[in-house]
Design a protein around this motif. Sequence first.
Motif, PDB file in Angstrom:
ATOM      1  N   MET A 117      -2.162  19.489 -22.270  1.00  0.00           N
ATOM      2  CA  MET A 117      -3.182  18.831 -21.501  1.00  0.00           C
ATOM      3  C   MET A 117      -4.366  19.693 -20.691  1.00  0.00           C
ATOM      4  O   MET A 117      -5.459  19.212 -20.545  1.00  0.00           O
ATOM      5  N   LYS A 120      -6.889  19.935 -23.741  1.00  0.00           N
ATOM      6  CA  LYS A 120      -7.587  18.700 -23.995  1.00  0.00           C
ATOM      7  C   LYS A 120      -8.560  18.619 -22.730  1.00  0.00           C
ATOM      8  O   LYS A 120      -9.735  18.006 -22.963  1.00  0.00           O
ATOM      9  N   LYS A 121      -8.026  18.853 -21.555  1.00  0.00           N
ATOM     10  CA  LYS A 121      -8.879  18.725 -20.242  1.00  0.00           C
ATOM     11  C   LYS A 121     -10.222  19.614 -20.495  1.00  0.00           C
ATOM     12  O   LYS A 121     -11.372  19.213 -20.107  1.00  0.00           O
ATOM     13  N   ILE A 280       0.198  10.615 -25.838  1.00  0.00           N
ATOM     14  CA  ILE A 280       0.288  11.746 -24.880  1.00  0.00           C
ATOM     15  C   ILE A 280       0.471  11.347 -23.391  1.00  0.00           C
ATOM     16  O   ILE A 280       1.282  12.036 -22.888  1.00  0.00           O
ATOM     17  N   ASP A 281       0.091  10.121 -22.792  1.00  0.00           N
ATOM     18  CA  ASP A 281       0.436   9.568 -21.913  1.00  0.00           C
ATOM     19  C   ASP A 281       1.293   8.423 -21.571  1.00  0.00           C
ATOM     20  O   ASP A 281       1.483   7.660 -22.815  1.00  0.00           O
ATOM     21  N   ASP A 303      -8.460   9.461 -16.949  1.00  0.00           N
ATOM     22  CA  ASP A 303      -7.637  10.493 -17.761  1.00  0.00           C
ATOM     23  C   ASP A 303      -6.828  10.245 -18.835  1.00  0.00           C
ATOM     24  O   ASP A 303      -6.991  10.680 -20.029  1.00  0.00           O
ATOM     25  N   GLU A 306      -9.409   9.246 -21.608  1.00  0.00           N
ATOM     26  CA  GLU A 306     -10.101  10.285 -22.277  1.00  0.00           C
ATOM     27  C   GLU A 306      -9.276  11.055 -23.213  1.00  0.00           C
ATOM     28  O   GLU A 306      -9.367  11.640 -23.997  1.00  0.00           O
ATOM     29  N   HIS A 307      -7.974  11.063 -22.917  1.00  0.00           N
ATOM     30  CA  HIS A 307      -6.982  11.727 -23.504  1.00  0.00           C
ATOM     31  C   HIS A 307      -6.638  11.046 -24.900  1.00  0.00           C
ATOM     32  O   HIS A 307      -6.461  11.810 -25.918  1.00  0.00           O
ATOM     33  N   THR A 369     -11.950  18.361 -31.531  1.00  0.00           N
ATOM     34  CA  THR A 369     -10.571  18.769 -31.002  1.00  0.00           C
ATOM     35  C   THR A 369     -10.244  20.417 -31.650  1.00  0.00           C
ATOM     36  O   THR A 369     -11.262  21.039 -31.872  1.00  0.00           O
ATOM     37  N   ARG A 377       0.069  18.359 -29.828  1.00  0.00           N
ATOM     38  CA  ARG A 377       0.233  16.928 -29.576  1.00  0.00           C
ATOM     39  C   ARG A 377       1.273  16.095 -30.422  1.00  0.00           C
ATOM     40  O   ARG A 377       1.478  16.598 -31.464  1.00  0.00           O
TER      41      ARG A 377
END
Length: 417
Positions: A117, A120-121, A280-281, A303, A306-307, A369, A377
């Motif tokens: 996280m 990626k952020k 991811i989420d 978020d 965007e992830h 990336t 991931r």
Amino acid sequence: MMDVPFMLPPWDAFPPMPGMPPGMPPMMHPFPFDFPGGPHAMRGRGRGGGRGRGGPGAGAGGRGRGRGGSHSDAGPVEVKNNYCQHFVDTGLRPQNFIRDHEPNDRFEEYPKLKELMKLKKEVIRKRATPPMYLHTDLKTFDLQSLGMRFDVILVDPPWEEYARRVSGFAHSNFDLTPWTLEEMMNLRIDLIADTPSFCFLWVGTAEGLDQGRHLLRKWGFRRCEDICWLKTNAKRQDSSSAMIVPDESSILHHTKEHCLMGIRGTVRRSTDGHFIHANIDTDIIVAEEPPYGSTEKPTELYDLIEHFCLGRRRLELFGEDHNIRPGWLTIGKSISSSNFSADTYSKWFEGDVRYPDAPSYEGGKLLGTLPEIENLRPKSPTRGNQITEESTPSNVPAATAVSTSTGPGPSAMGPPV
């Protein structure tokens, strides 16, 4: 009844509980004084053992309604948290007591996910375009005048449900006049959605659940996910703000909202790692409900989007001032000003560069990336003895496409979207 323990401050911060040996910590319970023999037992509320109805859950001597003797001869004390009864008594919702639901706390015990996280952020922050916004009436605005197609479109239309919730309540920040289903269908979102692309549509919790599916089909999307927002009201201190507001159109008390996710075109996790990072989420957002009368949604959805989607052309319709965000073009009648320039906006996405070759917001439609992100991931599961490699940008070594993760994420992916 939810048998979920709740974290308390250090146990020595509380006084000893009646009937407990010296030095024994109090029982793990969200309401420190709801124990057998405590105030609830004296008021005769809930189910319990011993005399009367003790505690918010099952009390001494097993489960029952007041049968049995004193705590000293009733055997082991079994305490279960009755969050449902607490909701009836106080208006405070059971989901208030879910632990570690804040994004900053969620991954403390999962260092790999926490690092993922973080990485990626950082990439999202560097590649986010300056926020652009446009004050306009979407009933008359030509969406094609924006001059491009988009990878992600977020829509929060003014459903009739929103106006019904605040009937008789004046809210001066924006217009709650609902749109009809026909007016929503007339939005030509199909003309500004690229292929592939995604649409995230807030639909409330009533008629929008059915009508939202019709909208997605009309706009050229097929539904692939349903994101659920569990609304907490833990920050509301006074009883009037935590009150249960009845809704005559519903059978149960609504404490959630839905956001339907639609996909246009075909995207596979096994081959399109340059455009999506799946799993991811989760599809659950636990966040505080806004003030009564507001239709504001949790920022965590941004978020999540965007992830997941590495396309940088992101559009939000029916936005308000609080929705203005880096990396997004926000359009709505409730926005107080405008700074949108079609020429400037389109230049930010020219070329075919990605991060890290493009370290700023200028250039390229895709985010990009890093090898570290690709290693961390979740990936597609193994098939037989062969590991499925996911396509990665040309500036990432191919070897990094093979997952080294042994966590549970990839094994629960299901079929490609």
